[in-house]
Scaffold this motif. Structure first.
Motif, PDB file in Angstrom:
ATOM      1  N   THR A 112       0.717  -1.060   0.103  1.00  8.93           N
ATOM      2  CA  THR A 112      -0.024   0.094   0.151  1.00  8.93           C
ATOM      3  C   THR A 112       0.848   1.402  -0.104  1.00  8.93           C
ATOM      4  O   THR A 112       0.300   2.357   0.237  1.00  8.93           O
ATOM      5  CB  THR A 112      -0.886  -0.104   1.083  1.00  8.93           C
ATOM      6  OG1 THR A 112      -0.161  -0.117   2.265  1.00  8.93           O
ATOM      7  CG2 THR A 112      -1.916  -1.039   1.069  1.00  8.93           C
TER       8      THR A 112
ATOM      9  N   SER B  44      -2.219   7.916   6.257  1.00 11.11           N
ATOM     10  CA  SER B  44      -3.499   8.112   5.777  1.00 11.11           C
ATOM     11  C   SER B  44      -3.651   7.613   4.504  1.00 11.11           C
ATOM     12  O   SER B  44      -4.892   6.713   4.156  1.00 11.11           O
ATOM     13  CB  SER B  44      -4.355   9.335   6.239  1.00 11.11           C
ATOM     14  OG  SER B  44      -3.407  10.311   6.054  1.00 11.11           O
ATOM     15  N   ALA B  45      -2.744   7.757   3.622  1.00 10.84           N
ATOM     16  CA  ALA B  45      -2.791   7.298   2.155  1.00 10.84           C
ATOM     17  C   ALA B  45      -2.834   5.653   2.193  1.00 10.84           C
ATOM     18  O   ALA B  45      -3.604   5.039   1.772  1.00 10.84           O
ATOM     19  CB  ALA B  45      -1.627   7.881   1.519  1.00 10.84           C
ATOM     20  N   GLN B  46      -1.832   5.064   3.074  1.00 10.69           N
ATOM     21  CA  GLN B  46      -1.893   3.642   3.023  1.00 10.69           C
ATOM     22  C   GLN B  46      -3.121   2.986   3.510  1.00 10.69           C
ATOM     23  O   GLN B  46      -3.430   1.967   3.213  1.00 10.69           O
ATOM     24  CB  GLN B  46      -0.334   3.286   4.005  1.00 10.69           C
ATOM     25  CG  GLN B  46       0.703   3.705   3.006  1.00 10.69           C
ATOM     26  CD  GLN B  46       2.106   2.851   3.755  1.00 10.69           C
ATOM     27  OE1 GLN B  46       2.859   3.407   4.357  1.00 10.69           O
ATOM     28  NE2 GLN B  46       2.034   1.445   3.508  1.00 10.69           N
ATOM     29  N   LEU B  47      -3.619   3.630   4.632  1.00  6.43           N
ATOM     30  CA  LEU B  47      -4.905   3.298   5.249  1.00  6.43           C
ATOM     31  C   LEU B  47      -5.802   2.989   4.218  1.00  6.43           C
ATOM     32  O   LEU B  47      -6.769   2.386   4.174  1.00  6.43           O
ATOM     33  CB  LEU B  47      -5.231   4.127   6.266  1.00  6.43           C
ATOM     34  CG  LEU B  47      -4.471   3.855   7.731  1.00  6.43           C
ATOM     35  CD1 LEU B  47      -5.018   4.833   8.845  1.00  6.43           C
ATOM     36  CD2 LEU B  47      -5.055   2.379   8.118  1.00  6.43           C
ATOM     37  N   ILE B  48      -6.094   4.242   3.430  1.00  5.04           N
ATOM     38  CA  ILE B  48      -7.161   4.166   2.455  1.00  5.04           C
ATOM     39  C   ILE B  48      -6.890   3.064   1.350  1.00  5.04           C
ATOM     40  O   ILE B  48      -7.722   2.094   1.027  1.00  5.04           O
ATOM     41  CB  ILE B  48      -7.138   5.444   1.528  1.00  5.04           C
ATOM     42  CG1 ILE B  48      -7.712   6.568   2.530  1.00  5.04           C
ATOM     43  CG2 ILE B  48      -8.022   5.452   0.299  1.00  5.04           C
ATOM     44  CD1 ILE B  48      -7.489   8.044   2.131  1.00  5.04           C
ATOM     45  N   ALA B  49      -5.723   3.176   1.114  1.00  8.20           N
ATOM     46  CA  ALA B  49      -5.154   1.941   0.046  1.00  8.20           C
ATOM     47  C   ALA B  49      -5.426   0.503   0.414  1.00  8.20           C
ATOM     48  O   ALA B  49      -5.973  -0.275  -0.178  1.00  8.20           O
ATOM     49  CB  ALA B  49      -3.688   1.979  -0.655  1.00  8.20           C
TER      50      ALA B  49
ATOM     51  N   GLN C  31      -7.662  -0.389   2.759  1.00  4.88           N
ATOM     52  CA  GLN C  31      -9.222  -0.613   3.035  1.00  4.88           C
ATOM     53  C   GLN C  31      -9.856  -0.827   1.454  1.00  4.88           C
ATOM     54  O   GLN C  31     -10.580  -1.994   1.452  1.00  4.88           O
ATOM     55  CB  GLN C  31      -9.795   0.854   3.625  1.00  4.88           C
ATOM     56  CG  GLN C  31     -11.361   0.445   3.847  1.00  4.88           C
ATOM     57  CD  GLN C  31     -11.759  -0.451   4.699  1.00  4.88           C
ATOM     58  OE1 GLN C  31     -10.912  -0.824   5.666  1.00  4.88           O
ATOM     59  NE2 GLN C  31     -12.711  -0.996   4.407  1.00  4.88           N
ATOM     60  N   GLU C  32      -9.058  -0.225   0.625  1.00  5.39           N
ATOM     61  CA  GLU C  32      -9.637  -0.399  -0.744  1.00  5.39           C
ATOM     62  C   GLU C  32      -9.218  -2.166  -1.081  1.00  5.39           C
ATOM     63  O   GLU C  32      -9.726  -2.785  -1.809  1.00  5.39           O
ATOM     64  CB  GLU C  32      -8.947   0.502  -1.937  1.00  5.39           C
ATOM     65  CG  GLU C  32      -9.420   1.613  -2.016  1.00  5.39           C
ATOM     66  CD  GLU C  32      -8.990   2.718  -2.776  1.00  5.39           C
ATOM     67  OE1 GLU C  32      -9.586   3.899  -2.592  1.00  5.39           O
ATOM     68  OE2 GLU C  32      -7.902   2.346  -3.275  1.00  5.39           O
TER      69      GLU C  32
END
Ligand SMILES: *Cc1c(COP(=O)(O)O)cnc(C)c1O
Length: 371
Positions: A127, A176-181, A183-184
C-alpha cells in the motif's frame, strides 16, 4: 559472567499486556523474528504469550520451525514470502505464510499439495512501502490466484495485510494514504469472495499512535521489548526488557599522555585508571560509540576512550578507584541512571532495534530461568 544481555521476561509479559489492553478487542501478534530482536526468540515468545499475545510473527520458515520444535503451538505467521523457504514443512507445522505475488501463491499451493494439507495464506498488499506485496495493479490477480487455489483445496486465505512506510512519523500523510489503499484492497478481496480471519497493518508505532490502523490485530515487535522507533522512543508505559552489562576484565593506572586503543585516537590528559571491557563490535557495541559517554558505573556515565575494538574497549575512569570484576552497564531500562538502548541509538544516529538486533552470538542471553 564476563558479559551478558539480561532479558527481563516479566517486562516482555507486561509490555504485551499493556499493549493488549490498549488495542482490545484487536489481537496482538508478538513479532519475535531475528532471535526476538536479539532477546532470544523462544523465551520472548513464551513471555509474550503469557502477556496475552494471540499470534507470533517471524520472517523465515526456519525461525517458525524453531518455535514449533520448542513446543510453541500458537498461531504463527512468516512475514516474508521467500521462494527458497521450505513451505511444505511450514504447512505441515501449521505455520501461516505470506503471499504477495501470483507466483508465490502458486508455489505455496504446490507445497500444500506435497504436504497433503491446505496452506493458510495471508495475502499482502503493497500500500505504499514498495517492499513486499502486491501493488494495487497486481492485487486483483493475486486475490484471484489465491481464491482459485482455495477452490482447489490447496489454500485457505486466512489474512489480508500490509505494512506502513512511516508510521513512526506522527502526521506523515503516507499513513492515511496507506490506510485508504489498504481499505480498498480489503474491500476488493472481500467482494471477490475472501473471508479473512484477520486483517492487519499496524506495527508498534501505528498500534500506539493510529487507533484506526489496528483492525483485527496489531503486529508488535519493538514494543514487546519496550522499544519503539517513534521520536523519543517508546512511551513510558513500556519497559525496556534488555540490560547489556559486563565486568571489567582488567584495570590499570597510566600516566598523562598515554595513547589508548588502536590508532591512539584517545590520549589521557592526566594520570588515569583505565578499565577494559570485554565487549566489542563483534558483540554488537558499535565502533562509532568511541567518545560517547554511554557506559554506566559507580552512579555515573563514562566516555568510551578510543576505538571500540572487535572484542573489547577501554574506559577512562580518571581517579575513580574501580577494580577488575566490577560491573558496568551499557544499556538497560534506565532505572539507575544507565543509558537506554534508545539513548545509545540517538547518540549514534540509528534506532534502538539496530542495537539490540546487532548483539553478537557470543553474548549470552540470560533471563534468570534455567538455560
Ligand atoms: C518487523 C515487522 C513488524 C514489527 O515492527 P515493529 O516496529 O518492531 O513493531 C511488523 N510487521 C512486519 C511486516 C515486520 O517485518
Amino acid at each position: 559472567m564476563h558479559a551478558e544481555a539480561f532479558v527481563d521476561l516479566d517486562a516482555i509479559t507486561g509490555n504485551v499486556a499493556a499493549i493488549r489492553e490498549r488495542v482490545t478487542p484487536g489481537m496482538v501478534m508478538a513479532v519475535v523474528k531475528a532471535g526476538g530482536y536479539g532477546h532470544g526468540a523462544i523465551p520472548a515468545a513464551r513471555a509474550a504469550l503469557r502477556g496475552g499475545a494471540s499470534w507470533l510473527g517471524v520472517v523465515h520458515v526456519k525461525e517458525a520451525l524453531e518455535l514449533r520444535a520448542a513446543g510453541i503451538g500458537a498461531p504463527l505467521l512468516c512475514l516474508m514470502a521467500i521462494g527458497a523457504d521450505d513451505h511444505a514443512a511450514a504447512i505441515t507445522g501449521g505455520i501461516d505464510l505470506a503471499g504477495g505475488t501470483t507466483d508465490m501463491v502458486a508455489r505455496i499451493a504446490a507445497a500444500a499439495t506435497r504436504a497433503g494439507t491446505p496452506a493458510r495464506v495471508h495475502l499482502k498488499a503493497d500500500t505504499g512501502l514498495s517492499r513486499g506485496g502486491a501493488t494495487a495493479a497486481e492485487w486483483p490477480s493475486v486475490v484471484d490466484a489465491a481464491l482459485h487455489a482455495q477452490d482447489r483445496g490447496q489454500v485457505k486465505v486466512a489474512g489480508l495485510w500490509s505494512h506502513f512506510a512511516a508510521s513512526d512519523e506522527p502526521g506523515n500523510p503516507s499513513v492515511s494514504a496507506q490506510l485508504i489503499a489498504f481499505q480498498e484492497a480489503v474491500e476488493h478481496a472481500e467482494k471477490a469472495g475472501v473471508t479473512p480471519e484477520v486483517r492487519h497493518i499496524a506495527n508498534t508505532a501505528a498500534a500506539i499512535t493510529v487507533p484506526r490502523a489496528r483492525y483485527d490485530m496489531v503486529r508488535v515487535g519493538g514494543g514487546i521489548y519496550g522499544l519503539s522507533t517513534l521520536p523519543g522512543g517508546a512511551p513510558g508505559w513500556l519497559r525496556p526488557a534488555m540490560t547489556l552489562r559486563a565486568r571489567l576484565a582488567q584495570v590499570k593506572r597510566v600516566p598523562a599522555g598515554t595513547g589508548v586503543s588502536y590508532n591512539h585516537r584517545y590520549v589521557t590528559t592526566a594520570e588515569a585508571t583505565l578499565g577494559l571491557l570485554p565487549l566489542g563490535y563483534a558483540d554488537g557495541v558499535p565502533r562509532g560509540a568511541r567518545g560517547h559517554a554511554l557506559v554506566f558505573a559507580r552512579g555515573r556515565r563514562w566516555p568510551i576512550a578510543g576505538t571500540v575494538c572487535m572484542d573489547q574497549f577501554v574506559i577512562d575512569f580518571g581517579d575513580e578507584p574501580v577494580a577488575a570484576g566490577e560491573e558496568v552497564v551499557l544499556w538497560g531500562p534506565g532505572d539507575h541512571g544507565e543509558a537506554t538502548a534508545q539513548e545509545w541509538a540517538e547518540a549514534l544516529g540509528t534506532i534502538s532495534y539496530d542495537l539490540v538486533c546487532g548483539l553478537g552470538a557470543r553474548v549470552p542471553r540470560t533471563n534468570g530461568e534455567a538455560q
